[in-house]
Scaffold this motif. Structure first.
Motif, PDB file in Angstrom:
ATOM      1  N   ASP A  49      -1.348 -16.588   0.789  1.00 31.45           N
ATOM      2  CA  ASP A  49      -0.645 -16.430   2.062  1.00 31.45           C
ATOM      3  C   ASP A  49       0.380 -15.298   1.999  1.00 31.45           C
ATOM      4  O   ASP A  49       0.476 -14.479   2.917  1.00 31.45           O
ATOM      5  N   ALA A  50       1.155 -15.265   0.920  1.00 32.79           N
ATOM      6  CA  ALA A  50       2.174 -14.219   0.773  1.00 32.79           C
ATOM      7  C   ALA A  50       1.517 -12.846   0.668  1.00 32.79           C
ATOM      8  O   ALA A  50       1.980 -11.878   1.291  1.00 32.79           O
ATOM      9  N   SER A  51       0.440 -12.750  -0.093  1.00 35.75           N
ATOM     10  CA  SER A  51      -0.252 -11.472  -0.252  1.00 35.75           C
ATOM     11  C   SER A  51      -0.883 -11.021   1.055  1.00 35.75           C
ATOM     12  O   SER A  51      -0.847  -9.837   1.397  1.00 35.75           O
ATOM     13  N   ARG A  52      -1.441 -11.955   1.766  1.00 38.22           N
ATOM     14  CA  ARG A  52      -2.061 -11.600   3.053  1.00 38.22           C
ATOM     15  C   ARG A  52      -0.999 -11.077   4.019  1.00 38.22           C
ATOM     16  O   ARG A  52      -1.240 -10.128   4.770  1.00 38.22           O
ATOM     17  N   TRP A  53       0.189 -11.676   3.996  1.00 37.09           N
ATOM     18  CA  TRP A  53       1.265 -11.205   4.857  1.00 37.09           C
ATOM     19  C   TRP A  53       1.769  -9.831   4.396  1.00 37.09           C
ATOM     20  O   TRP A  53       1.943  -8.926   5.212  1.00 37.09           O
ATOM     21  N   LEU A  54       1.977  -9.681   3.088  1.00 38.39           N
ATOM     22  CA  LEU A  54       2.479  -8.415   2.553  1.00 38.39           C
ATOM     23  C   LEU A  54       1.480  -7.273   2.741  1.00 38.39           C
ATOM     24  O   LEU A  54       1.863  -6.126   2.938  1.00 38.39           O
ATOM     25  N   ALA A  55       0.202  -7.597   2.649  1.00 43.70           N
ATOM     26  CA  ALA A  55      -0.841  -6.565   2.753  1.00 43.70           C
ATOM     27  C   ALA A  55      -1.566  -6.639   4.095  1.00 43.70           C
ATOM     28  O   ALA A  55      -2.725  -6.228   4.192  1.00 43.70           O
ATOM     29  N   SER A  58      -3.393  -3.566   5.067  1.00 45.66           N
ATOM     30  CA  SER A  58      -4.437  -2.959   4.239  1.00 45.66           C
ATOM     31  C   SER A  58      -5.496  -3.924   3.715  1.00 45.66           C
ATOM     32  O   SER A  58      -6.469  -3.471   3.119  1.00 45.66           O
ATOM     33  N   HIS A  59      -5.344  -5.227   3.920  1.00 48.33           N
ATOM     34  CA  HIS A  59      -6.273  -6.149   3.271  1.00 48.33           C
ATOM     35  C   HIS A  59      -7.704  -6.030   3.772  1.00 48.33           C
ATOM     36  O   HIS A  59      -8.632  -6.366   3.051  1.00 48.33           O
ATOM     37  N   TRP A  68     -15.278  -8.842  -3.726  1.00 52.78           N
ATOM     38  CA  TRP A  68     -14.293  -8.577  -4.786  1.00 52.78           C
ATOM     39  C   TRP A  68     -13.778  -7.138  -4.686  1.00 52.78           C
ATOM     40  O   TRP A  68     -12.607  -6.885  -4.928  1.00 52.78           O
ATOM     41  N   ALA A  69     -14.624  -6.201  -4.300  1.00 45.22           N
ATOM     42  CA  ALA A  69     -14.204  -4.813  -4.165  1.00 45.22           C
ATOM     43  C   ALA A  69     -13.253  -4.636  -2.985  1.00 45.22           C
ATOM     44  O   ALA A  69     -12.285  -3.879  -3.071  1.00 45.22           O
ATOM     45  N   ARG A  70     -13.512  -5.358  -1.890  1.00 45.35           N
ATOM     46  CA  ARG A  70     -12.610  -5.309  -0.740  1.00 45.35           C
ATOM     47  C   ARG A  70     -11.239  -5.871  -1.093  1.00 45.35           C
ATOM     48  O   ARG A  70     -10.209  -5.311  -0.706  1.00 45.35           O
ATOM     49  N   GLY A  76      -4.943  -4.103  -3.603  1.00 43.48           N
ATOM     50  CA  GLY A  76      -4.449  -3.206  -4.645  1.00 43.48           C
ATOM     51  C   GLY A  76      -3.744  -1.996  -4.054  1.00 43.48           C
ATOM     52  O   GLY A  76      -2.725  -1.541  -4.583  1.00 43.48           O
ATOM     53  N   LEU A  77      -4.260  -1.471  -2.961  1.00 43.45           N
ATOM     54  CA  LEU A  77      -3.603  -0.356  -2.283  1.00 43.45           C
ATOM     55  C   LEU A  77      -2.204  -0.759  -1.823  1.00 43.45           C
ATOM     56  O   LEU A  77      -1.241  -0.019  -2.014  1.00 43.45           O
ATOM     57  N   ALA A  78      -2.101  -1.934  -1.241  1.00 46.21           N
ATOM     58  CA  ALA A  78      -0.790  -2.407  -0.790  1.00 46.21           C
ATOM     59  C   ALA A  78       0.174  -2.551  -1.964  1.00 46.21           C
ATOM     60  O   ALA A  78       1.337  -2.163  -1.874  1.00 46.21           O
ATOM     61  N   ALA A  79      -0.306  -3.108  -3.072  1.00 53.45           N
ATOM     62  CA  ALA A  79       0.549  -3.278  -4.251  1.00 53.45           C
ATOM     63  C   ALA A  79       1.036  -1.922  -4.768  1.00 53.45           C
ATOM     64  O   ALA A  79       2.214  -1.761  -5.099  1.00 53.45           O
TER      65      ALA A  79
END
Length: 96
Positions: A49-55, A58-59, A68-70, A76-79
């Motif tokens: 949930d946190a990653s989806r919000w942060l990214a 770009s997700h 897995w590539a998506r 990874g781009l967001a990070a």
């Protein structure tokens, strides 16, 4: 060191820490996804949930056939953006 630099030091540190934590959360989600972590686990749900919000920007940016590539490229781009841009802003604030 001037008084202005002493006041901005903690601000720059806070910006860097927030950016690093955001990148760490996203990176941890990518790792959990690649290791096929249990989606019923509370930690895995929080990271997702946190990653989806942060990214959120770009997700779903890439349209690879393999999921897995998506995940790796989108999140990874967001990070990477959080890591590099956040630390660049912190460095700039520190020098100001």
């Amino acid at each position: 060191m001037s008084a202005r630099n002493l006041r901005l030091g903690p601000v720059a540190a806070a910006i860097a820490v927030v950016a690093d934590v955001a990148a760490f959360i996203i990176g941890l989600w990518i790792l959990m996804y690649l290791l096929d972590a249990n989606p019923g686990n509370d930690l895995v749900n929080f990271l997702h949930d946190a990653s989806r919000w942060l990214a959120s920007w770009s997700h779903d940016l890439f349209t690879f056939n393999d999921e897995w590539a998506r995940v790796v490229c989108g999140y990874g781009l967001a990070a990477l953006v959080y890591l590099f841009l956040g630390n660049a802003v912190a460095s700039r604030v520190r020098r100001y």
